[in-house]
Design an enzyme around this catalytic site. Structure first.
Site, PDB file in Angstrom:
ATOM      1  N   CYS A 155       0.566  -1.308  -0.094  1.00  0.00           N
ATOM      2  CA  CYS A 155       0.091  -0.008   0.064  1.00  0.00           C
ATOM      3  C   CYS A 155       0.827   1.374  -0.016  1.00  0.00           C
ATOM      4  CB  CYS A 155      -0.894  -0.042   1.405  1.00  0.00           C
ATOM      5  SG  CYS A 155      -2.161  -1.492   0.887  1.00  0.00           S
TER       6      CYS A 155
HETATM    7  C1  UDX Z   1      -6.300  -4.721  -2.115  1.00  0.00           C
HETATM    8  C2  UDX Z   1      -6.987  -3.575  -2.866  1.00  0.00           C
HETATM    9  O1  UDX Z   1      -7.676  -3.879  -3.857  1.00  0.00           O
HETATM   10  C3  UDX Z   1      -5.963  -2.325  -3.253  1.00  0.00           C
HETATM   11  O2  UDX Z   1      -6.616  -1.430  -3.894  1.00  0.00           O
HETATM   12  C4  UDX Z   1      -5.441  -2.119  -1.936  1.00  0.00           C
HETATM   13  O3  UDX Z   1      -4.452  -1.036  -2.204  1.00  0.00           O
HETATM   14  C5  UDX Z   1      -4.647  -3.246  -1.325  1.00  0.00           C
HETATM   15  O4  UDX Z   1      -5.582  -4.262  -0.960  1.00  0.00           O
HETATM   16  P1  UDX Z   1      -5.399  -7.178  -2.457  1.00  0.00           P
HETATM   17  O5  UDX Z   1      -6.509  -7.413  -1.834  1.00  0.00           O
HETATM   18  O6  UDX Z   1      -4.164  -7.113  -1.744  1.00  0.00           O
HETATM   19  O7  UDX Z   1      -5.864  -5.544  -2.662  1.00  0.00           O
HETATM   20  O8  UDX Z   1      -5.359  -7.801  -3.696  1.00  0.00           O
HETATM   21  P2  UDX Z   1      -4.676  -8.943  -4.108  1.00  0.00           P
HETATM   22  O9  UDX Z   1      -4.183  -9.918  -2.959  1.00  0.00           O
HETATM   23  O10 UDX Z   1      -4.111  -9.113  -5.082  1.00  0.00           O
HETATM   24  O11 UDX Z   1      -6.170  -9.933  -4.340  1.00  0.00           O
HETATM   25  C6  UDX Z   1      -7.248  -9.728  -5.237  1.00  0.00           C
HETATM   26  C7  UDX Z   1      -8.116 -10.753  -5.928  1.00  0.00           C
HETATM   27  O12 UDX Z   1      -8.790 -10.571  -6.793  1.00  0.00           O
HETATM   28  C8  UDX Z   1      -7.515 -12.173  -6.200  1.00  0.00           C
HETATM   29  O13 UDX Z   1      -7.990 -13.226  -5.727  1.00  0.00           O
HETATM   30  C9  UDX Z   1      -7.672 -12.104  -7.740  1.00  0.00           C
HETATM   31  O14 UDX Z   1      -7.565 -13.398  -8.410  1.00  0.00           O
HETATM   32  C10 UDX Z   1      -8.941 -11.226  -7.780  1.00  0.00           C
HETATM   33  N1  UDX Z   1      -9.381 -10.835  -9.198  1.00  0.00           N
HETATM   34  C11 UDX Z   1      -8.280  -9.898  -9.651  1.00  0.00           C
HETATM   35  C12 UDX Z   1     -10.482 -10.856  -9.706  1.00  0.00           C
HETATM   36  O15 UDX Z   1     -11.499 -11.566  -9.001  1.00  0.00           O
HETATM   37  N2  UDX Z   1     -10.840 -10.372 -10.827  1.00  0.00           N
HETATM   38  C13 UDX Z   1     -10.056  -9.414 -11.613  1.00  0.00           C
HETATM   39  O16 UDX Z   1     -10.331  -9.039 -12.327  1.00  0.00           O
HETATM   40  C14 UDX Z   1      -8.932  -9.265 -10.928  1.00  0.00           C
HETATM   41  C1  UDX Z   2      -0.861   0.297   5.561  1.00  0.00           C
HETATM   42  C2  UDX Z   2      -1.908   1.193   6.449  1.00  0.00           C
HETATM   43  O1  UDX Z   2      -1.434   1.193   7.996  1.00  0.00           O
HETATM   44  C3  UDX Z   2      -3.366   0.634   6.410  1.00  0.00           C
HETATM   45  O2  UDX Z   2      -4.384   1.503   7.052  1.00  0.00           O
HETATM   46  C4  UDX Z   2      -3.717   0.561   4.912  1.00  0.00           C
HETATM   47  O3  UDX Z   2      -4.995   0.535   4.511  1.00  0.00           O
HETATM   48  C5  UDX Z   2      -2.913  -0.411   4.408  1.00  0.00           C
HETATM   49  O4  UDX Z   2      -1.756   0.083   4.246  1.00  0.00           O
HETATM   50  P1  UDX Z   2      -0.046  -2.109   5.999  1.00  0.00           P
HETATM   51  O5  UDX Z   2       0.919  -1.837   4.776  1.00  0.00           O
HETATM   52  O6  UDX Z   2      -0.641  -3.626   6.257  1.00  0.00           O
HETATM   53  O7  UDX Z   2      -0.933  -0.998   6.340  1.00  0.00           O
HETATM   54  O8  UDX Z   2       1.082  -2.128   7.132  1.00  0.00           O
HETATM   55  P2  UDX Z   2       1.642  -0.939   8.224  1.00  0.00           P
HETATM   56  O9  UDX Z   2       1.480  -1.474   9.582  1.00  0.00           O
HETATM   57  O10 UDX Z   2       0.964   0.252   7.831  1.00  0.00           O
HETATM   58  O11 UDX Z   2       3.158  -0.419   7.976  1.00  0.00           O
HETATM   59  C6  UDX Z   2       3.789  -0.369   6.754  1.00  0.00           C
HETATM   60  C7  UDX Z   2       5.278  -0.412   6.414  1.00  0.00           C
HETATM   61  O12 UDX Z   2       5.609   0.701   7.449  1.00  0.00           O
HETATM   62  C8  UDX Z   2       6.047  -1.517   7.054  1.00  0.00           C
HETATM   63  O13 UDX Z   2       6.943  -1.674   6.216  1.00  0.00           O
HETATM   64  C9  UDX Z   2       6.550  -1.063   8.280  1.00  0.00           C
HETATM   65  O14 UDX Z   2       7.616  -2.015   8.842  1.00  0.00           O
HETATM   66  C10 UDX Z   2       6.655   0.371   8.225  1.00  0.00           C
HETATM   67  N1  UDX Z   2       6.735   1.251   9.222  1.00  0.00           N
HETATM   68  C11 UDX Z   2       5.587   1.351  10.246  1.00  0.00           C
HETATM   69  C12 UDX Z   2       7.829   1.814   9.859  1.00  0.00           C
HETATM   70  O15 UDX Z   2       8.778   1.804   9.216  1.00  0.00           O
HETATM   71  N2  UDX Z   2       7.721   2.636  10.978  1.00  0.00           N
HETATM   72  C13 UDX Z   2       6.608   2.977  11.541  1.00  0.00           C
HETATM   73  O16 UDX Z   2       6.563   3.500  12.628  1.00  0.00           O
HETATM   74  C14 UDX Z   2       5.448   1.995  11.174  1.00  0.00           C
END
Ligand code: UDX
Ligand code: UDX
Length: 429
Positions: free
Chosen positions: A265
């Site tokens: 993200c």
């Molecule tokens: C999500 C959000 O969609 C993204 O915008 C956000 O920033 C991070 O979290 P994520 O859930 O991590 O993404 O996606 P991913 O783990 O890649 O899986 C998405 C699923 O959608 C997969 O199972 C894939 O097979 C499915 N998919 C993809 C569909 O069913 N239809 C499609 O056209 C493309």
């Molecule tokens: C993030 C957001 O927190 C969540 O709200 C969003 O919707 C998806 O993206 P995530 O990517 O799962 O979640 O992890 P997060 O716990 O936010 O950490 C992100 C990265 O930042 C990691 O690599 C972590 O190591 C780093 N981090 C976090 C730091 O380096 N320092 C910090 O103080 C906190």
């Protein structure tokens, strides 16, 4: 309510399962047959704390998965689009899957008699719901948004690994909709929550998600920059940030300096916001710098190591931690990836250890060594670099005695060097 979830990645699976747990009828749609099978068997396609138990409870009962959009749209009243939104090679968001999902839903809305709401949950750049999703739905269905069907945007704020907890204990819920009927239906799904529910139009809702992630990423890069300065001044940056974070306006969270942020993200969302700003003729100096500071941290870690071992050719380096953060097997944008790349380029031999993510890293670096425990990775090593904040690294002690040279470069402030016979350096402290 009857809900369909399009895409069973971590967001879709968690959202669907948690909605089922709230008592809704949920149908998950995915294009991947193996994911559908696993969901129906109650096996989460991804690891998330607490998810397996909830999915087992509801799979086959009020939660079903299917490959078939027809069944899903015909038998539900609201659909959440949870497909991935990756960055393309220029850092711009790739909306291919969003378009495909919208087309597939739109086609089914054509014959549907009852009112249906389509909600974007994937993170999309501001304007996407209004300018892409709604027109595609209207074109495919031959119907009018805001009259024949509703459209909304309801961003997720779920941390990987803690997504179930975050879904169940949100700080706020953002309901974006361009018409009041759709907004009311989305809001009703969250009726049991006591947190604030903020209503906005769809593009504002989209922007809230981007800005939240960009701000958190900024806090991290800010802390890293402060840490880099503090280290040179011989000041403990963690103490500084403790003092700074006690200011309620700042908050103590996301001020941990070190190797920087990874994951699916932060890097992607900041890049996409930079891309969007450029499109509207604005140079986002601060956001670009947030990324630049983040990219530099692994290089700084290497530089610190080279202070101790100037020529890394033939040196054995143990890299502890491969996941982008603790409690996940996800290595997307993990800071360990550039770190290992630089070590290899310097001619070092790398042995890595991670309690969960090693299998995934083997696809990126098939030729490095992988150890079963941190102690085994340290065995005979000239140096150790800590890349992920796994709790178990804080408990390492006697294991360091297995190293040839006990040089420990800590990228996550996990090791307390006091009382340990090691040469210790923190990345920013
Ligand atoms: C999500 C959000 O969609 C993204 O915008 C956000 O920033 C991070 O979290 P994520 O859930 O991590 O993404 O996606 P991913 O783990 O890649 O899986 C998405 C699923 O959608 C997969 O199972 C894939 O097979 C499915 N998919 C993809 C569909 O069913 N239809 C499609 O056209 C493309
Ligand atoms: C993030 C957001 O927190 C969540 O709200 C969003 O919707 C998806 O993206 P995530 O990517 O799962 O979640 O992890 P997060 O716990 O936010 O950490 C992100 C990265 O930042 C990691 O690599 C972590 O190591 C780093 N981090 C976090 C730091 O380096 N320092 C910090 O103080 C906190």
């Amino acid at each position: 309510m009857r809900i369909s979830i399009i895409g069973t990645g971590y967001v879709g699976t968690v959202t669907g399962t948690c909605f089922a747990h709230l008592g809704n009828e949920v149908i998950c749609v995915d294009v991947d047959p193996s994911r559908v099978e696993r969901m129906n068997a109650g096996i989460p396609p991804i690891y998330e704390e607490g998810l397996e138990q909830l999915l087992r409870e509801h799979a086959g009962k009020n939660l079903k998965a299917t490959l078939d959009y027809d069944t899903a749209i015909a038998n539900t009243d609201i659909s959440f689009i949870c497909v991935p939104t990756p960055s393309d090679e220029n850092g711009k968001i790739d909306l291919r899957f969003i378009r495909e999902a919208s087309r597939s839903i739109g086609r089914r809305l054509k014959d549907k008699k009852s009112y249906h709401v389509v909600v974007v949950k994937s993170t999309v750049v501001p304007g996407t719901t209004e300018q892409i999703v709604t027109p595609v739905l209207e074109e495919e269905s031959g119907k009018k948004a805001g009259k024949d069907f509703g459209v909304g945007m309801n961003p997720e704020f779920l941390r990987e690994g803690k997504a179930v907890h975050d879904f169940q204990h949100p700080d706020r819920i953002v309901v974006g909709a361009d018409d009041p009927k759709a907004a009311g239906i989305i809001k009703s799904l969250y009726a049991g929550y006591s947190c604030p529910i903020l209503e906005a139009d769809t593009k504002t809702a989209e922007m809230i998600k981007y800005v939240s992630n960009a701000f958190l990423a900024t806090k991290i890069s800010f802390s890293n920059e402060v840490g880099n300065i503090c280290k040179r001044l011989g000041i403990d940056t963690y103490k500084v940030m403790e003092g700074v974070g006690l200011d309620a306006r700042i908050s103590p969270h996301f001020l941990r300096s070190g190797l920087g942020f990874g994951g699916s993200c932060f890097p992607k969302d900041v890049k996409a916001l930079v891309g969007k700003a450029s499109e509207v003729d604005y140079e986002p100096v601060l956001l670009k710098t947030v990324l630049a500071v983040n990219d530099k941290q692994p290089e700084i870690a290497l530089r610190i190591l080279k202070k101790h071992i100037p020529d890394l050719r033939g040196a054995r380096v143990a890299v502890l931690g491969l996941a982008f953060k603790d409690d996940t097997d996800d290595i997307r944008e993990s800071r360990a990836i550039p770190l290992i790349g630089m070590l290899l380029a310097e001619g070092a031999t790398v042995t890595a250890y991670d309690p969960m993510a090693a299998e995934f890293m083997k696809k990126v670096y098939p030729a490095i060594g992988y150890a079963k425990t941190a102690g085994d990775a340290l065995d005979g090593a000239d140096a150790c670099m800590i890349a992920t904040e796994w709790g178990e690294f804080a408990r390492l002690n006697g294991e360091f005695a297995r190293m040839k040279r006990r040089i420990v470069i800590d990228g996550r402030r996990m090791v307390d060097p006091r009382g340990k016979d090691i040469v210790y350096e923190g990345l920013c402290w």
